[in-house]
Design an enzyme around this catalytic site. Structure first.
Site, PDB file in Angstrom:
ATOM      1  CG  HIS A 274       0.421  -7.066 -13.926  1.00 46.39           C
ATOM      2  ND1 HIS A 274       1.689  -7.556 -13.804  1.00 46.39           N
ATOM      3  CD2 HIS A 274      -0.368  -8.146 -14.177  1.00 46.39           C
ATOM      4  CE1 HIS A 274       1.666  -8.868 -13.981  1.00 46.39           C
ATOM      5  NE2 HIS A 274       0.436  -9.255 -14.199  1.00 46.39           N
ATOM      6  CG  ASP A 325       2.231 -12.630 -14.348  1.00 47.95           C
ATOM      7  OD1 ASP A 325       1.308 -13.444 -14.435  1.00 47.95           O
ATOM      8  OD2 ASP A 325       2.192 -11.529 -14.920  1.00 47.95           O
TER       9      ASP A 325
HETATM   10 ZN    ZN Z   1      -1.185 -12.233 -13.959  1.00 51.07          ZN
END
Ligand code: ZN
Length: 460
Positions: A274, A325
């Site tokens: 991210h 994720d």
């Molecule tokens: Zn994560």
């Protein structure tokens, strides 16, 4: 020695197709031969499909699959619902699951990954301890359950036990984080050693190394444990949320990427998950260091994180992979599409997904996610579907009308941009079918155990 052959209509090696392709495997599922003519002897299994190397899922929190789709009932008042309110619900789940439930959820999740064409997952694992925060007698109990889940589903796993020490920048952990915490560097190294032992239960398992985030470890601890990474891939959540950037600036006087690069040598061993919010200099810093970025487009979209600056990053030859994720989406093709479409929507252009030498967006996205993804898994050789590598592949169904009418040169873009899981004929790991006809081989048993675990959790 070759034990059997698969006769594929075509096989993708690097960015080149071979058609037809006869792939001979040995008794371990390693590729012993690749021929473009029919072998004179030996058992041949005919496969009406195009084989491509299996997708690499570089970022997973398996337990979060239990809450996939559950966080979509929003207040109609002005109360903000964002990453931080979602995190409260996620913590509640993390506090309640026991090892059996962890294993049941992860097995179902990994079976679904296989069905969608992933053959290897990096499990970013941080729910280490029992519900009351005490250590299990086997320190890596939960990690071992994840390894066993991968073994049952037939997916390869890189278990990445996370170092989680702090509750936030300079803050002690809160009660809701009690299952995650290693209280200092030594405690993490103990967990790492126990996790390594857990990976020995399954031939398809490897060990990674990681920090949950900069907010979760102190400056001293970050440096203290680093030499123990010993060449393994290093995973870290880096810059997902604007608040996280602000907190880092307030505490260290620097943005996360800037600060990390000042503290330690960040190289191609690192996988920055991210890297959503980057300043101009940070985009350049990451690209020139050879480090990789892991992007999780469906989760980042679902959580309202923001959009990664892919266009600038790939112009600097930055490396990246994909992950699912929280598992709100599980189709690798969808991850690539969302990633590309974010860039298109922002730039009002269509050619946002390419390299200087490759203008085929489907092939570019697929190949980049594969190469960088393999390094996130600690797979040393990036060669796929060549002699000496395992036959880990997803096979595209040539009978699907859109595939049947595509030329081989365009088939990967057709598959990536217009395909869903019904385009998959099946998934092979170590030369064995793990899913076929859009169904995992143990779907019934795995699904029943999962349903029972979910009913006991009483989330829905
Ligand atoms: Zn994560």
């Amino acid at each position: 020695m070759t034990q059997k052959y698969f006769a594929f209509k075509a096989l993708l090696q690097g960015t080149t197709w071979m058609s037809p392709a006869y792939v001979g495997i040995d008794s371990h599922g390693r590729i012993a031969e690749v021929l473009d003519v029919k072998p004179r002897k030996g058992f041949i299994e005919q496969v009406d499909g195009y084989a491509i190397p299996g997708f690499q899922n570089a970022h997973s929190h398996a337990f979060q699959y239990a809450m996939a789709g559950l966080a979509e009932i929003h207040s109609t008042q002005s109360t903000p619902d964002d990453f931080w309110s979602w995190r409260e619900a996620m913590y509640a789940l993390a506090l309640s699951i026991n090892p059996d439930q962890m294993e049941a959820i992860a097995t179902q999740l990994y079976a679904e990954m296989i069905r969608h064409g992933y053959t290897h997952v990096a499990e970013f694992h941080y729910v280490h301890h029992s519900q009351n925060g005490k250590r299990y007698s086997n320190l890596a109990e939960m990690g071992e359950r994840l390894v066993m889940a991968a073994k049952k589903a037939g997916i390869k796993i890189t278990l990445v036990p996370m170092f989680y020490e702090k509750g936030g920048f300079g803050k002690e952990p809160v009660d809701g984080q009690r299952r995650f915490i290693s209280k200092n560097a030594d405690a993490y190294l103990e967990l790492l050693a126990a996790s390594e032992k857990a990976t020995m239960q399954y031939q398809g398992a490897q060990l990674g190394f990681g920090y949950h985030s900069l907010r979760a470890v102190s400056q001293d601890s970050l440096k203290a444990v680093l030499p123990e990474s010993k060449g393994r891939p290093i995973h870290i959540h880096i810059a997902e949320q604007l608040k996280e950037i602000d907190d880092c600036v307030a505490f260290y006087g620097k943005r996360p990427v800037e600060w990390l690069y000042e503290q330690v040598q960040v190289n191609d061993q690192w996988h920055l998950v991210h890297a959503t919010h980057l300043a101009d200099n940070e985009v350049k810093t990451i690209a020139s260091s050879g480090a990789h970025v892991v992007i999780c487009p469906s989760t980042e979209g679902n959580l309202g994180d923001g959009i990664f600056r892919l266009k600038e990053y790939q112009e600097l030859n930055g490396r990246w992979s994909i992950g699912t994720d929280s598992h709100i989406g599980l189709d690798p093709k969808e991850e690539l599409r969302i990633l590309d479409y974010g860039q298109r929507l922002m730039s009002h252009k269509r050619n946002t997904f390419y390299s200087k030498s490759n203008g085929d967006s489907g092939l570019f996205g697929y190949a980049e996610a594969l190469l960088s993804g393999k390094q996130a898994m600690s797979v040393k050789s990036v060669d796929s579907l060549t002699v000496g590598s395992f036959l880990d592949a997803v096979v595209i169904d040539v009978e699907h009308p859109l595939i049947a009418t595509s030329s081989l040169e365009r088939v990967l873009s057709t598959y990536i941009y217009s395909g869903d899981s019904s385009f998959n004929l099946g998934t092979l790991v170590n030369g064995e079918w793990k899913a076929k006809g859009n169904r995992h081989f143990d779907a019934f048993e795995i699904g029943s155990t999962f349903s029972k675990a979910l009913r006991n959790l009483n989330l829905r």
